[in-house]
Enzyme design. Structure first.
Site, PDB file in Angstrom:
ATOM      1  N   LEU A  83      18.060  37.814  23.125  1.00 55.21           N
ATOM      2  CA  LEU A  83      17.372  38.126  24.494  1.00 55.21           C
ATOM      3  C   LEU A  83      17.585  39.184  25.143  1.00 55.21           C
ATOM      4  CD1 LEU A  83      20.221  36.269  26.076  1.00 55.21           C
ATOM      5  CD2 LEU A  83      18.705  35.080  25.738  1.00 55.21           C
ATOM      6  N   GLU A 114      23.880  31.568  33.552  1.00 54.33           N
ATOM      7  CA  GLU A 114      25.666  31.947  33.328  1.00 54.33           C
ATOM      8  C   GLU A 114      26.220  32.795  33.404  1.00 54.33           C
ATOM      9  OE1 GLU A 114      25.373  28.840  29.937  1.00 54.33           O
ATOM     10  OE2 GLU A 114      24.662  30.845  28.315  1.00 54.33           O
ATOM     11  N   LYS A 116      27.154  36.512  31.020  1.00 52.78           N
ATOM     12  CA  LYS A 116      26.522  36.559  29.393  1.00 52.78           C
ATOM     13  C   LYS A 116      28.454  37.704  29.308  1.00 52.78           C
ATOM     14  CE  LYS A 116      23.821  39.101  26.085  1.00 52.78           C
ATOM     15  NZ  LYS A 116      24.394  39.696  25.914  1.00 52.78           N
ATOM     16  N   ASP A 118      30.769  39.285  26.063  1.00 50.47           N
ATOM     17  CA  ASP A 118      30.619  40.490  24.774  1.00 50.47           C
ATOM     18  C   ASP A 118      31.732  40.066  23.693  1.00 50.47           C
ATOM     19  OD1 ASP A 118      29.141  42.567  25.372  1.00 50.47           O
ATOM     20  OD2 ASP A 118      29.999  44.142  26.552  1.00 50.47           O
ATOM     21  N   TYR A 225      26.252  27.284  24.029  1.00 48.43           N
ATOM     22  CA  TYR A 225      24.876  27.739  25.028  1.00 48.43           C
ATOM     23  C   TYR A 225      24.195  26.553  24.613  1.00 48.43           C
ATOM     24  CZ  TYR A 225      24.437  31.981  22.944  1.00 48.43           C
ATOM     25  OH  TYR A 225      24.796  33.491  22.086  1.00 48.43           O
ATOM     26  N   LYS A 314      21.459  42.689  32.992  1.00 48.95           N
ATOM     27  CA  LYS A 314      22.748  43.614  32.782  1.00 48.95           C
ATOM     28  C   LYS A 314      22.863  44.306  33.506  1.00 48.95           C
ATOM     29  CE  LYS A 314      23.265  43.330  28.201  1.00 48.95           C
ATOM     30  NZ  LYS A 314      22.688  44.348  27.310  1.00 48.95           N
ATOM     31  N   CYS A 408      61.187  68.472  30.725  1.00 50.06           N
ATOM     32  CA  CYS A 408      60.843  67.378  31.475  1.00 50.06           C
ATOM     33  C   CYS A 408      59.269  68.003  32.823  1.00 50.06           C
ATOM     34  CB  CYS A 408      61.648  67.297  32.383  1.00 50.06           C
ATOM     35  SG  CYS A 408      61.424  65.558  33.960  1.00 50.06           S
ATOM     36  N   CYS A 411      62.214  68.310  36.663  1.00 49.85           N
ATOM     37  CA  CYS A 411      63.639  67.961  36.608  1.00 49.85           C
ATOM     38  C   CYS A 411      63.702  69.860  35.768  1.00 49.85           C
ATOM     39  CB  CYS A 411      64.368  67.503  36.278  1.00 49.85           C
ATOM     40  SG  CYS A 411      64.853  67.032  34.346  1.00 49.85           S
ATOM     41  N   CYS A 426      62.758  62.432  29.014  1.00 49.95           N
ATOM     42  CA  CYS A 426      63.462  63.554  29.789  1.00 49.95           C
ATOM     43  C   CYS A 426      65.010  63.067  29.602  1.00 49.95           C
ATOM     44  CB  CYS A 426      63.282  63.707  31.170  1.00 49.95           C
ATOM     45  SG  CYS A 426      64.227  64.187  31.921  1.00 49.95           S
ATOM     46  N   CYS A 432      67.183  64.237  37.480  1.00 50.26           N
ATOM     47  CA  CYS A 432      65.478  64.201  37.566  1.00 50.26           C
ATOM     48  C   CYS A 432      65.186  63.199  38.542  1.00 50.26           C
ATOM     49  CB  CYS A 432      65.047  63.672  36.378  1.00 50.26           C
ATOM     50  SG  CYS A 432      63.566  63.317  35.952  1.00 50.26           S
TER      51      CYS A 432
HETATM   52  O1  JCF Z   1      27.124  35.140  26.270  1.00 51.59           O
HETATM   53  C1  JCF Z   1      26.476  34.987  25.605  1.00 51.59           C
HETATM   54  N1  JCF Z   1      26.387  36.460  25.051  1.00 51.59           N
HETATM   55  C2  JCF Z   1      24.445  34.889  25.434  1.00 51.59           C
HETATM   56  C3  JCF Z   1      23.707  34.895  24.146  1.00 51.59           C
HETATM   57  C4  JCF Z   1      24.702  33.803  26.360  1.00 51.59           C
HETATM   58  C5  JCF Z   1      23.419  32.092  25.430  1.00 51.59           C
HETATM   59  O2  JCF Z   1      22.984  31.735  26.757  1.00 51.59           O
HETATM   60  C6  JCF Z   1      22.619  33.187  25.235  1.00 51.59           C
HETATM   61  C7  JCF Z   1      22.755  34.001  24.420  1.00 51.59           C
HETATM   62  C8  JCF Z   1      22.028  34.830  23.064  1.00 51.59           C
HETATM   63  C9  JCF Z   1      21.076  33.655  23.092  1.00 51.59           C
HETATM   64  N2  JCF Z   1      21.402  31.968  24.968  1.00 51.59           N
HETATM   65  C10 JCF Z   1      20.470  32.819  23.511  1.00 51.59           C
HETATM   66  C11 JCF Z   1      19.928  32.014  23.874  1.00 51.59           C
END
Ligand code: JCF
Length: 672
Positions: A83, A114, A116, A118, A225, A314, A408, A411, A426, A432
């Site tokens: 993305l 939605e 994203k 990690d 997704y 982001k 410590c 004390c 301690c 203490c």
């Molecule tokens: O949650 C994600 N890391 C996430 C990555 C969600 C998405 O809907 C994504 C993606 C990476 C590519 N959609 C695409 C097309």
């Protein structure tokens, strides 16, 4: 018989698949985990009795035994896109403008927004509804074959819910929820092993294991997704419908996905999720907007590796640089010393961070954090802020490694660290202030000085008002002082005063136990009292002499010696005496000719007043032998709660059985 077994196995598999679906897709489990485990156990038992019944899609087959040598390659039938990023609202507006221009339309467009996650992108291929292959994104065209690893993840169904097309490739994200991540790291830290820096690395490291059994032991989950290859079914016309379809097939999708209208809808979603970010059970680094209309998506196509119809918006980074101003040691209620970094305040993912725990001295040394260092600080989701690493080339030349203090910081008592343990403590106990409340509660407890009515709440108030600093101060309390406490009437104050008065006539073992010397439980206190006979003799003994007491090893001996080396402790003991607390001396027991010499005991079940180790110590302190199994030579069996087969065996052999009460009487009857 086998037919019956086959039917039952099929039924169990269907039930388990249904529960996985309820749990992972609907987020609405029907049964408790224990019941789920029971179904799995039953299926495993059936399959090991009838191996011919095992099917490849059985939930028991998620983990395959032998690790491969390396990951194979899988060429993606449809390129796996990543993305583009937007870092500001302007970036998102520009994205929406480009979409309008290319499509030649005006008016608000629908987007699916939605979180994203990690984690790590994967594609999972189902043939005739059965999980056939799974791969990482790789360079987008070719990925690594992680089929055995992905198969271990319960959120990824082994079989799609019908009707499933002949070929379906689902794209999604494998990730590790924060709770699992923290648990895993806590356990690794306790074992002194390396910890993962963040849930993303933990997910990637866990998935990319040549031995899938390791992957199976990691708390991974997944959201889907997108769509890759598809045969034998018409693809849904909208992204929102695609998500619904994936869910119907049994593939979990984010519950937070929403259809929103126009840029305003996208940005509203972004703000709303941003506020919820730190309370989500998983780490996210932004939100994804996708054009809802899939025909429009196709019209737009993609550039290099990213679609023109989607963008990742982001969040502000959750890492920042700052300077360590100081490293201090905090003392907890049990005396544990915790190193804490005092930082130049820094704003990370929505909060100002100025203190960060470094957990323990080993962790400080592992990360090699020093005062004056510039460090990377992270706060991810609900994870407590942490120092990730030091920026080495910003270190001042004169920065010295951190050392565990010998005394410590609260004390001044000696700090003791047991070999092999991460925690340093301690040894000050009630001298203490950090430990005072806990130590006083212990002193007053039933098996110590037994001051009835002096509960946690009372002690808390007395300590807060600074009326009690050490146990000796308890014996200076007056009726008016007690009557002023919350939840205390005239009558109960008088009762408490009487209970305090009564506790003055005590015994040496109770006193020794009540002093709260680390690792000196009731049984050890008893052994010490019997061995030395008087407090004076114990106090003047050195560590080697103390170690001669049965079951007192070098660690406990060191704790005892450290305790009596403290001037404060000596003052408190003298004050107790001055206030009229008395404990008669005992006849010192000649070694190994205790009252139970020659007797053999077996301890079984759980005792409520002491641990098994303590019971064992108490017996060996009296010269008895303690063995693990019952035989005709066993003199007595001590049976606590939920005693099982050993008790049955003893009854069979006619070995006398002592319940806990009788056991305590036996221990008490010889002057203990
Ligand atoms: O949650 C994600 N890391 C996430 C990555 C969600 C998405 O809907 C994504 C993606 C990476 C590519 N959609 C695409 C097309």
């Amino acid at each position: 018989m086998t037919e019956e077994a086959a039917a039952r196995a099929a039924e169990l598999r269907a039930q388990i698949a249904q529960h996985d679906y309820r749990y992972y897709v609907l987020d609405d489990p029907l049964i408790p985990d224990a019941e789920y485990d029971r179904l799995m156990l039953e299926l495993r038992a059936l399959e090991s009795a009838h191996p011919e019944l095992i099917t490849p899609d059985s939930p028991t087959q998620r983990v395959s035994g032998t690790p491969g040598g390396s990951f194979g390659e899988i060429v993606h039938k449809v390129a796996m896109l990543s993305l583009d990023n937007a870092f500001s609202e302007e970036d998102v507006q520009a994205f929406d403008r480009r979409v309008h221009e290319r499509l030649g339309v005006t008016g608000d467009l629908d987007y699916v927004a939605e979180p994203k996650l990690d984690g790590l992108a994967v594609t999972v291929i189902y043939r005739d509804g059965l999980l056939a292959q799974a791969a990482t994104r790789g360079d987008g065209l070719t990925g690594e074959d992680v089929t055995p690893n992905v198969r271990t993840i319960r959120a990824v169904p082994q079989r799609l819910r019908p009707p499933a097309p002949p070929l379906l490739e689902a794209r999604g994200e494998i990730f590790m929820p924060l709770a699992g991540f923290e648990r895993m790291n806590r356990e690794a830290r306790e074992r002194g092993e390396k910890v993962f820096v963040n849930p993303r690395n933990a997910a990637a490291g866990s998935l990319r294991q040549l031995d899938a059994r390791i992957t199976a032991s990691r708390p991974l989950t997944a959201f889907f997704y997108g769509l890759g290859a598809l045969e034998g079914a018409a693809p849904p016309a909208r992204q929102s419908e695609l998500l619904e379809w994936l869910r119907r097939l049994g593939l979990p999708t984010s519950r937070d996905a929403r259809t929103v209208r126009g840029v305003a809808g996208c940005l509203g979603y972004y703000r709303e999720l941003g506020e919820r970010r730190s309370s989500l059970p998983y780490q996210i680094d932004g939100v994804v907007y996708k054009l809802d209309d899939r025909a429009d998506q196709e019209r737009l196509g993609f550039v290099s590796r990213a679609p023109r119809w989607a963008i990742a918006h982001k969040f502000a980074p959750d890492e920042a640089l700052t300077v360590v101003r100081d490293i201090e040691f905090q003392v907890g209620r049990t005396g544990a010393l915790t190193p804490v970094a005092r930082l130049a305040p820094v704003f990370v993912s929505g909060v100002t961070v100025s203190n960060v725990t470094l957990h323990n001295i080993d962790e400080v040394h592992r990360k090699d954090v020093r005062v004056g260092d510039t460090v990377v600080v992270r706060r991810a989701g609900d994870v407590i802020p942490e120092v990730v690493s030091v920026v080495p080339d910003r270190r001042r030349e004169d920065a010295r490694p951190v050392q565990l203090p010998e005394r410590c910081p609260v004390c001044g008592s000696r700090v003791l660290r047991v070999e092999g343990e991460a925690v340093a403590r301690c040894t000050g106990g009630f001298t203490c202030s950090a430990q005072r409340q806990e130590a006083l509660r212990h002193f007053a407890s039933r098996r110590a000085l037994d001051i009835e009515g002096l509960g946690e709440r009372m002690i808390e108030q007395l300590v807060e008002r600074d009326q009690v600093k050490s146990p000796a101060d308890l014996y200076a309390l007056t009726l008016p002082q007690l009557a002023q406490l919350e939840r205390m009437g005239e009558k109960s104050a008088a009762n408490l005063l009487a209970a305090i008065e009564k506790s003055k006539q005590t015994t040496l073992p109770r006193l020794l136990y009540g002093l709260g010397i680390r690792d000196v439980g009731e049984a050890t206190a008893l052994a010490l009292a019997r061995h030395f006979g008087s407090l004076e003799r114990l106090m003047s003994a050195d560590e080697r002499t103390i170690q001669q007491v049965p079951d007192v090893g070098p660690v406990v001996a060191a704790h005892i010696a450290a305790f009596f080396a403290s001037e404060e402790h000596l003052r408190v003991i003298k004050a107790l005496r001055d206030k009229g607390v008395t404990w008669p001396d005992l006849e010192p027991a000649p070694r190994s000719t205790g009252s139970l010499t020659g007797r053999t005991f077996v301890i079984t079940g759980t005792l409520s007043s002491m641990t098994r180790e303590q019971a064992q110590e108490a017996l060996t302190a009296r010269g008895a032998k303690v063995t693990a199994s019952v035989s005709k030579k066993t003199s007595y069996i001590v049976a606590g709660g939920e005693a099982g087969s050993k008790l049955a065996r003893a009854e069979e052999l006619g070995v006398p059985v002592l319940d806990e009460q009788q056991f305590l009487e036996l221990l008490g009857s010889d002057g203990g």
